[in-house]
Scaffold this motif. Structure first.
Motif, PDB file in Angstrom:
ATOM      1  N   PHE A 169       0.848  -1.197   0.000  1.00 31.79           N
ATOM      2  CA  PHE A 169       0.000   0.000   0.000  1.00 31.79           C
ATOM      3  C   PHE A 169       0.887   1.252   0.000  1.00 31.79           C
ATOM      4  O   PHE A 169       0.726   2.162  -0.821  1.00 31.79           O
ATOM      5  CB  PHE A 169      -0.875  -0.038   1.256  1.00 31.79           C
ATOM      6  CG  PHE A 169      -1.987   0.983   1.290  1.00 31.79           C
ATOM      7  CD1 PHE A 169      -3.282   0.627   0.972  1.00 31.79           C
ATOM      8  CD2 PHE A 169      -1.741   2.301   1.671  1.00 31.79           C
ATOM      9  CE1 PHE A 169      -4.317   1.556   1.021  1.00 31.79           C
ATOM     10  CE2 PHE A 169      -2.763   3.236   1.726  1.00 31.79           C
ATOM     11  CZ  PHE A 169      -4.057   2.863   1.405  1.00 31.79           C
ATOM     12  N   CYS A 170       1.882   1.263   0.900  1.00 32.72           N
ATOM     13  CA  CYS A 170       2.772   2.422   1.006  1.00 32.72           C
ATOM     14  C   CYS A 170       3.564   2.616  -0.271  1.00 32.72           C
ATOM     15  O   CYS A 170       3.783   3.746  -0.721  1.00 32.72           O
ATOM     16  CB  CYS A 170       3.740   2.242   2.165  1.00 32.72           C
ATOM     17  SG  CYS A 170       2.903   2.170   3.726  1.00 32.72           S
ATOM     18  N   VAL A 179       1.413   4.253  -2.853  1.00 31.56           N
ATOM     19  CA  VAL A 179       1.187   5.681  -2.592  1.00 31.56           C
ATOM     20  C   VAL A 179       2.406   6.484  -3.025  1.00 31.56           C
ATOM     21  O   VAL A 179       2.284   7.520  -3.670  1.00 31.56           O
ATOM     22  CB  VAL A 179       0.874   5.921  -1.096  1.00 31.56           C
ATOM     23  CG1 VAL A 179       0.912   7.402  -0.771  1.00 31.56           C
ATOM     24  CG2 VAL A 179      -0.489   5.345  -0.748  1.00 31.56           C
ATOM     25  N   GLY A 238       0.604   8.112  -5.740  1.00 33.30           N
ATOM     26  CA  GLY A 238      -0.161   9.099  -4.984  1.00 33.30           C
ATOM     27  C   GLY A 238      -1.574   8.652  -4.654  1.00 33.30           C
ATOM     28  O   GLY A 238      -2.223   9.208  -3.789  1.00 33.30           O
ATOM     29  N   ARG A 239      -2.054   7.663  -5.399  1.00 30.97           N
ATOM     30  CA  ARG A 239      -3.382   7.119  -5.132  1.00 30.97           C
ATOM     31  C   ARG A 239      -3.324   5.600  -5.205  1.00 30.97           C
ATOM     32  O   ARG A 239      -2.372   5.043  -5.739  1.00 30.97           O
ATOM     33  CB  ARG A 239      -4.393   7.615  -6.178  1.00 30.97           C
ATOM     34  CG  ARG A 239      -4.693   9.086  -6.051  1.00 30.97           C
ATOM     35  CD  ARG A 239      -5.709   9.535  -7.062  1.00 30.97           C
ATOM     36  NE  ARG A 239      -5.743  10.992  -7.084  1.00 30.97           N
ATOM     37  CZ  ARG A 239      -6.379  11.713  -8.007  1.00 30.97           C
ATOM     38  NH1 ARG A 239      -7.028  11.117  -8.981  1.00 30.97           N
ATOM     39  NH2 ARG A 239      -6.372  13.029  -7.949  1.00 30.97           N
ATOM     40  N   ILE A 240      -4.380   4.954  -4.690  1.00 24.61           N
ATOM     41  CA  ILE A 240      -4.442   3.497  -4.704  1.00 24.61           C
ATOM     42  C   ILE A 240      -5.380   3.036  -5.820  1.00 24.61           C
ATOM     43  O   ILE A 240      -6.476   3.561  -5.975  1.00 24.61           O
ATOM     44  CB  ILE A 240      -4.983   2.975  -3.349  1.00 24.61           C
ATOM     45  CG1 ILE A 240      -4.012   3.302  -2.217  1.00 24.61           C
ATOM     46  CG2 ILE A 240      -5.269   1.477  -3.404  1.00 24.61           C
ATOM     47  CD1 ILE A 240      -2.663   2.622  -2.305  1.00 24.61           C
ATOM     48  N   GLU A 242      -7.286  -0.202  -6.431  1.00 24.75           N
ATOM     49  CA  GLU A 242      -7.547  -1.399  -5.623  1.00 24.75           C
ATOM     50  C   GLU A 242      -7.178  -2.695  -6.330  1.00 24.75           C
ATOM     51  O   GLU A 242      -6.581  -3.595  -5.745  1.00 24.75           O
ATOM     52  CB  GLU A 242      -9.029  -1.441  -5.226  1.00 24.75           C
ATOM     53  CG  GLU A 242      -9.441  -0.302  -4.331  1.00 24.75           C
ATOM     54  CD  GLU A 242     -10.937  -0.033  -4.397  1.00 24.75           C
ATOM     55  OE1 GLU A 242     -11.542   0.147  -3.350  1.00 24.75           O
ATOM     56  OE2 GLU A 242     -11.495  -0.003  -5.511  1.00 24.75           O
ATOM     57  N   GLU A 255      -4.730   4.669 -11.292  1.00 24.35           N
ATOM     58  CA  GLU A 255      -4.969   6.056 -10.879  1.00 24.35           C
ATOM     59  C   GLU A 255      -3.635   6.700 -10.518  1.00 24.35           C
ATOM     60  O   GLU A 255      -2.801   6.074  -9.879  1.00 24.35           O
ATOM     61  CB  GLU A 255      -5.866   6.074  -9.627  1.00 24.35           C
ATOM     62  CG  GLU A 255      -7.334   5.918  -9.907  1.00 24.35           C
ATOM     63  CD  GLU A 255      -7.983   7.241 -10.345  1.00 24.35           C
ATOM     64  OE1 GLU A 255      -7.578   8.293  -9.841  1.00 24.35           O
ATOM     65  OE2 GLU A 255      -8.876   7.188 -11.211  1.00 24.35           O
ATOM     66  N   ILE A 267      -1.836  10.742  -9.471  1.00 24.11           N
ATOM     67  CA  ILE A 267      -2.029  12.176  -9.361  1.00 24.11           C
ATOM     68  C   ILE A 267      -1.066  12.890 -10.300  1.00 24.11           C
ATOM     69  O   ILE A 267      -0.127  12.298 -10.817  1.00 24.11           O
ATOM     70  CB  ILE A 267      -1.862  12.693  -7.914  1.00 24.11           C
ATOM     71  CG1 ILE A 267      -0.436  12.574  -7.420  1.00 24.11           C
ATOM     72  CG2 ILE A 267      -2.796  11.964  -6.981  1.00 24.11           C
ATOM     73  CD1 ILE A 267      -0.235  13.304  -6.106  1.00 24.11           C
TER      74      ILE A 267
END
Lengths: 291, 196
Positions: free
Chosen positions: B123-124, B127, B131-133, B135, B172, B174
């Protein structure tokens, strides 16, 4: 008043229908929103368990972006809502966290002065728009539809910002204003297991099973949720959670899908077709138009 | 037959761990715990835990580090905050669970291929990179590293979600990704400087 709309990652994935229906309700109620410019992941509950300090900085970037626009944030996802609220409080209460966050924001040319409010759509609809104004705009009352309102955890816990922590009623009131019947649902704030279904499946299924079984036992036609992860858990694992003797099958919608429907939006614009457990048969049986 | 001492001695405690927990963010009030058990009673997962939240609070403040960090309880906690709302002493129990998870990951107190820390780490990483997850990609990354066979068993559901437009293949991202990297680096720097 204009709001900064912070969708969060799930509303671009499994929660597509939440975003579609939420935006439809905003339009119907003439609520002006603007998507938060270049928003980032809030860190959710996951980041907090690996690296707490960093997670506050991530959430604070979104707070600072909204503050720069002088707007309140609307966060529909339960995890985003909680993380943003928690970050605000921890920055207030812990000087070390404040230092870390301010420096991190400074490094990217942002500032945060605690001047932004984090709101949930339930709160905005109930307290900024009001039940009467909403009821006046209902064109398709959800007559005869019995809904189990499921709030899950993080909307009311640990911070009771706009509703009771043990027996929240904001969604009950909104659904009633749309003409629906609210089913008694004592487990309305019981945890759905979050990501447990993925990581420790038996335990996730155990929690899911009781939530659905109780809704069915209380005669609900559909479960309404406020959180993308709750919706996903309750809808996608019904077959696995049930058994041959006790099969489970009940549509699980976002409360905004039900509201949008009552306010006159058509099924395709609010993502009804994205449901894995179809809701159309239920609506037809109750003679509620949805086209 | 392996014989084990079932009673802990004073000397088995780790006073540093006890000090750490009562000084960590959220742990300030752990010494006020009455051992009333409302946390365990309200916890929807306590029936699966080896140490219920009440016992875990007591063990941690007394410094039983091994027991606490190798307990299943810290991984079972879903952060539903029911315990925190019920606690008459307003102890930030959920937050302490986070602190214990963080420490258990740091000191590698978990079985190999255990999915929860793997998911947290992936997850980290996502990011930092986007910048986004997204799923769908997160799930694939986690199961490739922990349980490939479950990826196959879930492919039916994945396909249904894909057809419903709920599993976009596109990631996704940013626009100002450089800001996220700068933000993360700044936190790491300040942490080192202030020894947090």
């Amino acid at each position: 008043m204009k709001y900064a709309y912070y969708p969060g990652c799930s509303l671009r994935g499994t929660g597509r229908a939440y975003e579609e229906s939420l935006l439809a309700v905003f339009r119907s109620l003439a609520i002006e929103v603007q998507e938060l410019d270049d928003w980032n992941c809030c860190g959710a509950t996951t980041y907090l368990s690996v690296d707490e300090l960093t997670s506050y900085a991530l959430a604070a970037r979104n707070l600072a972006l909204a503050e720069r626009e002088r707007m309140d944030i609307i966060a529909p996802c339960a995890a985003c809502y909680l993380v943003l609220n928690k970050t605000q409080r921890y920055i207030r209460d812990y000087p070390d966290i404040k230092t870390v966050v301010s420096r991190a924001l400074g490094a990217i040319g942002l500032e945060y002065h605690d001047r932004v409010r984090v709101r949930h759509p339930l709160d905005v609809f109930l307290n900024d728009i009001g039940l009467e104004a909403i009821a006046a705009k209902v064109v398709r009352p959800l007559k005869g539809l019995k809904v189990a309102p499921y709030y899950g955890c993080q909307i009311v816990r640990p911070y009771a910002t706009f509703d009771d922590q043990r027996n929240p009623t904001s969604m009950d009131q909104l659904l009633a204003a749309c003409g629906a019947t609210v089913a008694p649902y004592p487990l309305k704030t019981r945890c759905c297991g979050g990501s447990q279904k993925g990581t420790l499946p038996e335990i996730g299924l155990h929690l899911i099973r009781y939530l659905i079984a109780e809704a069915q036992m209380n005669g609900a036609d559909v479960i309404a949720t406020v959180c993308p992860l709750c919706q996903f858990n309750l809808e996608c694992f019904q077959k696995e959670a049930g058994s041959i003797r006790h099969p489970l099958s009940i549509p699980v919608l976002y409360f905004t899908q039900l509201m949008a429907l009552a306010l006159g939006a058509s099924a395709a614009t609010i993502g009804l077709q994205r449901s894995l457990v179809p809701v159309e048969p239920v609506l037809e049986a109750k003679e509620i138009a949805y086209a | 037959m392996e014989l084990k001492r079932t009673v802990k001695f004073e000397a088995d405690r780790d006073p540093e761990f006890a000090r750490w927990i009562s000084h960590t963010v959220g742990g300030e009030r752990i010494r006020h715990c009455l051992q009333c058990g409302l946390c365990s009673a309200s916890c929807p997962l306590s029936l699966y835990m080896d140490y219920t939240p009440r016992r875990l609070m007591h063990l941690s403040r007394e410094g039983f580090k091994e027991e606490v960090l190798s307990s299943s309880s810290i991984w079972l906690c879903t952060a539903c905050y029911a315990c925190m709302v019920e606690c008459p002493k307003k102890i930030n129990i959920t937050h302490l669970m986070y602190a214990l998870k963080e420490r258990a990951i740091e000191e590698r107190f978990y079985p190999k291929r255990f999915p929860i820390p793997v998911m947290a780490q992936q997850f980290c990483r996502m990011v930092r990179g986007s910048g986004r997850i997204t799923e769908s990609w997160l799930i694939v990354r986690v199961f490739l590293r922990t349980a490939i066979w479950r990826l196959l068993s879930m492919s039916g559901l994945g396909w249904k979600l894909f057809l419903a437009g709920r599993m976009p293949a596109k990631k996704e991202k940013i626009q100002r990704q450089d800001e996220i990297v700068a933000l993360l680096d700044s936190v790491a720097e300040t942490r080192k400087e202030l020894a947090l």
